[in-house]
Design an enzyme around this catalytic site. Structure first.
Site, short mmCIF file in Angstrom:
data_model
loop_
_atom_site.label_atom_id
_atom_site.label_comp_id
_atom_site.label_asym_id
_atom_site.label_seq_id
_atom_site.Cartn_x
_atom_site.Cartn_y
_atom_site.Cartn_z
N GLY A 145 0.79 -1.22 0.00
CA GLY A 145 0.00 0.00 0.00
C GLY A 145 0.82 1.28 0.00
CB SER A 151 -1.60 -5.15 -5.79
OG SER A 151 -1.48 -4.02 -6.62
CG ASP A 195 0.58 -0.50 -10.99
OD1 ASP A 195 1.04 0.54 -11.49
OD2 ASP A 195 -0.26 -0.51 -10.07
P1 ADP Z 1 0.17 -1.25 -3.68
O1 ADP Z 1 -0.01 -2.09 -4.88
O2 ADP Z 1 0.50 0.16 -4.01
O3 ADP Z 1 1.14 -1.81 -2.70
P2 ADP Z 1 -2.55 -2.02 -3.30
O4 ADP Z 1 -3.62 -1.56 -2.38
O5 ADP Z 1 -2.81 -2.01 -4.75
O6 ADP Z 1 -1.24 -1.18 -2.93
O7 ADP Z 1 -2.14 -3.51 -2.95
C1 ADP Z 1 -1.87 -3.89 -1.63
C2 ADP Z 1 -2.58 -5.20 -1.34
O8 ADP Z 1 -1.91 -6.26 -2.05
C3 ADP Z 1 -2.48 -5.61 0.12
O9 ADP Z 1 -3.53 -5.04 0.87
C4 ADP Z 1 -2.64 -7.12 0.01
O10 ADP Z 1 -4.00 -7.48 -0.15
C5 ADP Z 1 -1.94 -7.44 -1.29
N1 ADP Z 1 -0.53 -7.88 -1.07
C6 ADP Z 1 0.56 -7.38 -1.69
N2 ADP Z 1 1.69 -8.05 -1.31
C7 ADP Z 1 1.28 -9.00 -0.45
C8 ADP Z 1 1.97 -10.02 0.30
N3 ADP Z 1 3.29 -10.18 0.23
N4 ADP Z 1 1.21 -10.83 1.09
C9 ADP Z 1 -0.13 -10.67 1.17
N5 ADP Z 1 -0.80 -9.73 0.51
C10 ADP Z 1 -0.13 -8.90 -0.29
MG MG Z 2 -1.52 -1.87 -6.33
#
Ligand code: ADP
Ligand code: MG
Length: 413
Positions: A145, A151, A195
């Site tokens: 996040g 993500s 992305d």
């Molecule tokens: P960003 O992509 O900018 O980091 P997003 O809100 O698009 O923010 O994505 C974050 C979400 O991706 C987290 O809330 C989670 O659901 C998921 N996520 C990403 N990496 C992991 C991980 N290593 N383990 C579990 N969930 C993950």
């Molecule tokens: Mg994202």
């Protein structure tokens, strides 16, 4: 661990580099074994990204210039002779154990939706006679996040694993599309595709020129390290709020602008002649919509300008002009597009005042991260200045990363 000069700040700053890639892959394999009780068939990984320039233009067929960062998401995985999809993450306690044949949007919630969605999106590639069962252990380094696209790193590492485990024969671009489908149609989040393209298609030492009209890409040399330059990433840790609503509103404004200008998308408007652009924009009656259009159209032009400078020589040769374009991008996102928050503006101002060649927010805005193009030897000093400015404003302490343009998704072991 490094300390800031005491004149710049009382607080020590740490510029965190990503852990070594092969050690991280080894760790993911070990975590898999601890979770599932046997060794994985392999480990795959995909990087997070920063967008160097070209923000909020993807949904108007625009141009952008992202690069993969050193921080990656690792997926240790094994195929099983069943149809169960079992998922674990070292970063989240939620687990999934589901019959992979029953996957459909809204059947999975939380982080596992991003991975299950990829398997679902690739479903038409899987032969009916084939089992779909697999165990996947996720271990991510991209902060969640922070606007660095954890993500996409998650989806794209899973896509690589699924491709190889099931021998699907997909092209990289098909995996990009599966990851986008997973996020939009299965997990129900909004993403423009920048992305996932960056996470899969980036090349080490290069940025990725991405044309969102047809998703065509080409690598652009962006080797900062050999020229004594660095890209300092600041995760402002500002709380995202109202992001989805604001994102939808910006999209709607830019669609309305295109309609009022009589073009399919704002990509079709020429921004090279500034006077002509101003008189064209005067056709848009609403002042806010006019500013939104001004951002999108000029931002696409800035990507063209950066691309032209990089084609004409190394980053070092045009560092002042490149920095000015990064600055103009941020100012446009702040004033015309209104997607910055005080933390983003303060980080950018502090970086500029501390000697950065240029600085801007990166990602969708309303929180997230900034980038600053700096002399490598000044990175620490610039970070310390940002940390001091945050302390002065009473903001949460930011987190700093040094990013090298890294290789896209692939198999590690
Ligand atoms: P960003 O992509 O900018 O980091 P997003 O809100 O698009 O923010 O994505 C974050 C979400 O991706 C987290 O809330 C989670 O659901 C998921 N996520 C990403 N990496 C992991 C991980 N290593 N383990 C579990 N969930 C993950
Ligand atoms: Mg994202």
């Amino acid at each position: 661990m490094t300390s800031a000069p005491s004149s710049a700040s009382q607080a020590a700053v740490e510029l965190s580099a990503a852990p070594d890639r092969s050690e991280a892959a080894e760790r993911a394999a070990q975590l898999f074994e601890e979770s599932f009780g046997y060794q994985p068939d392999g480990v795959w990984s995909a990087p997070g990204r920063v967008n160097i320039i070209g923000e909020h233009v993807d949904y108007q067929d625009g141009l952008c210039l992202p690069m993969a960062i050193s921080h990656r998401c690792f997926a240790a995985a094994a195929r099983t002779p069943t149809n169960r999809l079992r998922l674990r993450s070292a970063q989240d306690e939620t687990v999934l154990d589901i019959d992979a044949r029953t996957l459909a949007p809204e059947t999975v919630t939380g982080w596992p939706a991003y991975v299950a969605g990829v398997l679902w999106a690739l479903g038409s590639r899987i032969s009916g006679a084939s089992t779909r069962g697999m165990d996947i252990l996720i271990d991510g380094q991209v902060p969640l996040g922070a606007g660095l696209s954890s993500s996409a790193a998650l989806e794209c590492s899973a896509a690589e694993a699924i491709e190889d485990l099931l021998s699907l024969g997909t092209e990289p671009l098909e995996r990009v599309r599966a990851a986008i489908t997973a996020e939009t149609d299965f997990a129900g989040a909004s993403t423009g595709g920048l992305d996932q393209s960056a996470s899969v298609l980036s090349r080490e030492g290069h940025a990725l020129f991405l044309d969102c009209r047809d998703f065509s890409t080409r690598p652009v040399p962006w080797d900062l390290a050999s020229q004594g330059l660095a890209l300092l990433i600041t995760d402002t840790r500002a709380e995202h709020s109202h992001v989805d609503g604001e994102y939808t509103a910006r999209r709607a404004d830019s669609e309305r602008a295109a309609q009022e200008l009589g073009v399919a998308t704002l990509r079709d408007v020429d921004a090279a002649d500034v006077a002509a652009l101003e008189s064209l924009l005067a056709q848009i009656p609403d002042e806010v919509v006019r500013r939104r259009a001004h951002h999108v159209i000029t931002e696409i032009q800035r990507v063209r300008d950066v691309d032209a400078l990089l084609a004409a020589g190394a980053v070092r040769e045009h560092v002042a002009e490149l920095g000015a374009l990064l600055n103009a991008s941020h100012d446009s996102l702040r004033d015309d597009y209104e997607v910055t928050v005080p933390q983003l503006d303060v980080a950018v101002e502090a970086a500029r005042a501390a000697g950065a060649h240029g600085a801007r927010m990166t990602g969708g805005g309303f929180g997230g991260s900034t980038i600053a193009l700096v002399e490598a030897e000044q990175a620490e000093q610039v970070a310390a200045a940002i940390a001091a400015a945050f302390a002065e404003h009473g903001f949460d302490s930011p987190v700093f990363f040094l990013a090298l343009p890294s290789e896209g998704a692939g198999q590690d072991r």
